[in-house]
Design a protein around this motif. Structure first.
Motif, PDB file in Angstrom:
ATOM      1  N   ARG A   7       0.826  -1.206   0.000  1.00  0.00           N
ATOM      2  CA  ARG A   7       0.000   0.000   0.000  1.00  0.00           C
ATOM      3  C   ARG A   7       0.866   1.265   0.000  1.00  0.00           C
ATOM      4  O   ARG A   7       0.638   2.193  -0.779  1.00  0.00           O
ATOM      5  CB  ARG A   7      -0.930   0.005   1.215  1.00  0.00           C
ATOM      6  CG  ARG A   7      -1.921   1.164   1.243  1.00  0.00           C
ATOM      7  CD  ARG A   7      -2.674   1.218   2.554  1.00  0.00           C
ATOM      8  NE  ARG A   7      -1.806   1.595   3.657  1.00  0.00           N
ATOM      9  CZ  ARG A   7      -1.449   2.846   3.931  1.00  0.00           C
ATOM     10  NH1 ARG A   7      -1.876   3.851   3.169  1.00  0.00           N
ATOM     11  NH2 ARG A   7      -0.652   3.110   4.952  1.00  0.00           N
ATOM     12  N   ARG A   8       1.874   1.285   0.855  1.00  0.00           N
ATOM     13  CA  ARG A   8       2.754   2.459   0.944  1.00  0.00           C
ATOM     14  C   ARG A   8       3.584   2.641  -0.323  1.00  0.00           C
ATOM     15  O   ARG A   8       3.739   3.756  -0.831  1.00  0.00           O
ATOM     16  CB  ARG A   8       3.685   2.330   2.149  1.00  0.00           C
ATOM     17  CG  ARG A   8       2.982   2.310   3.499  1.00  0.00           C
ATOM     18  CD  ARG A   8       4.023   2.233   4.622  1.00  0.00           C
ATOM     19  NE  ARG A   8       3.409   2.010   5.927  1.00  0.00           N
ATOM     20  CZ  ARG A   8       4.115   1.939   7.066  1.00  0.00           C
ATOM     21  NH1 ARG A   8       5.442   2.066   7.038  1.00  0.00           N
ATOM     22  NH2 ARG A   8       3.499   1.730   8.203  1.00  0.00           N
ATOM     23  N   TYR A   9       4.107   1.542  -0.832  1.00  0.00           N
ATOM     24  CA  TYR A   9       5.004   1.610  -1.993  1.00  0.00           C
ATOM     25  C   TYR A   9       4.269   2.092  -3.244  1.00  0.00           C
ATOM     26  O   TYR A   9       4.815   2.857  -4.041  1.00  0.00           O
ATOM     27  CB  TYR A   9       5.609   0.231  -2.236  1.00  0.00           C
ATOM     28  CG  TYR A   9       6.702   0.180  -3.267  1.00  0.00           C
ATOM     29  CD1 TYR A   9       7.800   1.037  -3.201  1.00  0.00           C
ATOM     30  CD2 TYR A   9       6.656  -0.749  -4.311  1.00  0.00           C
ATOM     31  CE1 TYR A   9       8.818   0.978  -4.140  1.00  0.00           C
ATOM     32  CE2 TYR A   9       7.672  -0.824  -5.244  1.00  0.00           C
ATOM     33  CZ  TYR A   9       8.746   0.045  -5.155  1.00  0.00           C
ATOM     34  OH  TYR A   9       9.751  -0.030  -6.093  1.00  0.00           O
ATOM     35  N   ARG A  10       3.028   1.660  -3.406  1.00  0.00           N
ATOM     36  CA  ARG A  10       2.275   2.047  -4.590  1.00  0.00           C
ATOM     37  C   ARG A  10       1.891   3.529  -4.586  1.00  0.00           C
ATOM     38  O   ARG A  10       1.483   4.065  -5.610  1.00  0.00           O
ATOM     39  CB  ARG A  10       1.018   1.180  -4.725  1.00  0.00           C
ATOM     40  CG  ARG A  10       1.293  -0.215  -5.294  1.00  0.00           C
ATOM     41  CD  ARG A  10       1.878  -0.125  -6.673  1.00  0.00           C
ATOM     42  NE  ARG A  10       2.012  -1.416  -7.340  1.00  0.00           N
ATOM     43  CZ  ARG A  10       3.099  -1.824  -7.938  1.00  0.00           C
ATOM     44  NH1 ARG A  10       4.193  -1.060  -7.930  1.00  0.00           N
ATOM     45  NH2 ARG A  10       3.137  -2.991  -8.548  1.00  0.00           N
ATOM     46  N   LYS A  11       2.052   4.216  -3.481  1.00  0.00           N
ATOM     47  CA  LYS A  11       1.803   5.652  -3.453  1.00  0.00           C
ATOM     48  C   LYS A  11       2.868   6.416  -4.233  1.00  0.00           C
ATOM     49  O   LYS A  11       2.605   7.499  -4.755  1.00  0.00           O
ATOM     50  CB  LYS A  11       1.755   6.166  -2.008  1.00  0.00           C
ATOM     51  CG  LYS A  11       0.514   5.743  -1.235  1.00  0.00           C
ATOM     52  CD  LYS A  11       0.514   6.363   0.156  1.00  0.00           C
ATOM     53  CE  LYS A  11      -0.760   6.012   0.915  1.00  0.00           C
ATOM     54  NZ  LYS A  11      -0.782   6.618   2.273  1.00  0.00           N
ATOM     55  N   THR A  12       4.065   5.853  -4.288  1.00  0.00           N
ATOM     56  CA  THR A  12       5.175   6.539  -4.956  1.00  0.00           C
ATOM     57  C   THR A  12       5.715   5.769  -6.156  1.00  0.00           C
ATOM     58  O   THR A  12       6.398   6.346  -7.000  1.00  0.00           O
ATOM     59  CB  THR A  12       6.338   6.770  -3.974  1.00  0.00           C
ATOM     60  OG1 THR A  12       6.767   5.509  -3.427  1.00  0.00           O
ATOM     61  CG2 THR A  12       5.890   7.671  -2.830  1.00  0.00           C
ATOM     62  N   SER A  71       3.756   7.062 -13.885  1.00  0.00           N
ATOM     63  CA  SER A  71       2.769   7.629 -12.959  1.00  0.00           C
ATOM     64  C   SER A  71       1.439   6.889 -12.997  1.00  0.00           C
ATOM     65  O   SER A  71       0.596   7.092 -12.121  1.00  0.00           O
ATOM     66  CB  SER A  71       2.523   9.104 -13.301  1.00  0.00           C
ATOM     67  OG  SER A  71       1.899   9.224 -14.567  1.00  0.00           O
ATOM     68  N   THR A 128       4.314   3.024  -8.995  1.00  0.00           N
ATOM     69  CA  THR A 128       3.225   2.213  -9.528  1.00  0.00           C
ATOM     70  C   THR A 128       3.669   1.329 -10.686  1.00  0.00           C
ATOM     71  O   THR A 128       2.859   0.604 -11.260  1.00  0.00           O
ATOM     72  CB  THR A 128       2.082   3.119 -10.013  1.00  0.00           C
ATOM     73  OG1 THR A 128       2.591   4.032 -10.989  1.00  0.00           O
ATOM     74  CG2 THR A 128       1.483   3.903  -8.851  1.00  0.00           C
TER      75      THR A 128
END
Length: 228
Positions: A65-70, A141, A72
């Protein structure tokens, strides 16, 4: 050299994965807890991540969840226990590309790794954009735009559209799309493909009076180059 991060708290399994991937000429790094894994992901760029769901410190799903914020774009392959059906679904919804159920055959895992790397390529040489008419997908992005207007797609809609656009002029059956986009172990109804095709059309085609996703009757779906 292709860089793979192995996030696995079972040290024997992590070591086996390290050796087998090394035999295939992949460069690997191991993290045995969630905090160390997240630190490595923040500090380094990887071509693929093997991510166990059950980890000490921070769970695999929380890391995802955290990694996919920055990020993708980097493929993430979940390592799951046989009875973690809910976690598999949650992981795919959070942006995981695929999953494999423990215990697994190493040949299957290697095949899944190769499949993901074929789609993305090495991190430093990855194609930045896909285009079709006035439709553009930014692979870094994950932004999708048509005629300059941003289109909001869910992770599964994005993955399905991207796969078809990366494989233009090829017709894929529902079963093939389930395998390539939903994952080899998906056991749901093939009609889910039709549902998602309709979702995508309603977002990228209908408002713009365009036709992107084409139906080949009796076969499946495709995106074909427009003849000039």
């Amino acid at each position: 050299m292709t860089q793979i991060l192995i996030v696995e708290d079972e040290e024997k399994l992590a070591r086996v994965l390290e050796l087998e991937l090394g035999y295939e000429d992949y460069q690997t790094t191991i993290a045995t807890d969630g905090q160390r894994a997240f630190q490595l992901l923040q500090e380094n760029q990887y071509d693929l991540v093997l991510l166990d769901i059950m980890l000490p410190g921070i769970s695999g799903l929380e890391i995802l969840r955290r990694y996919r914020k920055t990020n993708t774009a980097t493929p993430i392959l979940l390592l799951t226990a046989r009875d973690e059906v809910h976690d598999k679904v949650s992981g795919l919804d959070l942006g995981a590309n695929d999953y494999i159920t423990k215990p697994f055959q190493i040949e299957e895992l290697l095949a899944r790794v190769r499949a993901q790397l074929r789609q993305t390529g090495p991190a430093n040489s990855q194609q930045d954009q896909l285009s079709y008419q006035d439709l553009t997908i930014d692979l870094q992005s994950r932004d999708v735009t048509r005629n300059g207007e941003i289109i909001d797609l869910t992770p599964r809609e994005y993955d399905l559209l991207t796969f078809l656009l990366q494989n233009k002029n090829q017709v894929f059956s529902r079963d093939q799309l389930l395998d390539k986009v939903w994952g080899f172990d998906y056991a749901g109804d093939t009609n889910v493909v039709d549902v998602y095709i309709r979702y995508i059309r309603n977002k990228i085609d209908k408002p713009f009076q365009k036709v992107t996703l084409q139906t080949v009757r009796g076969v499946g779906y495709t995106i074909k180059d427009v003849k000039q």
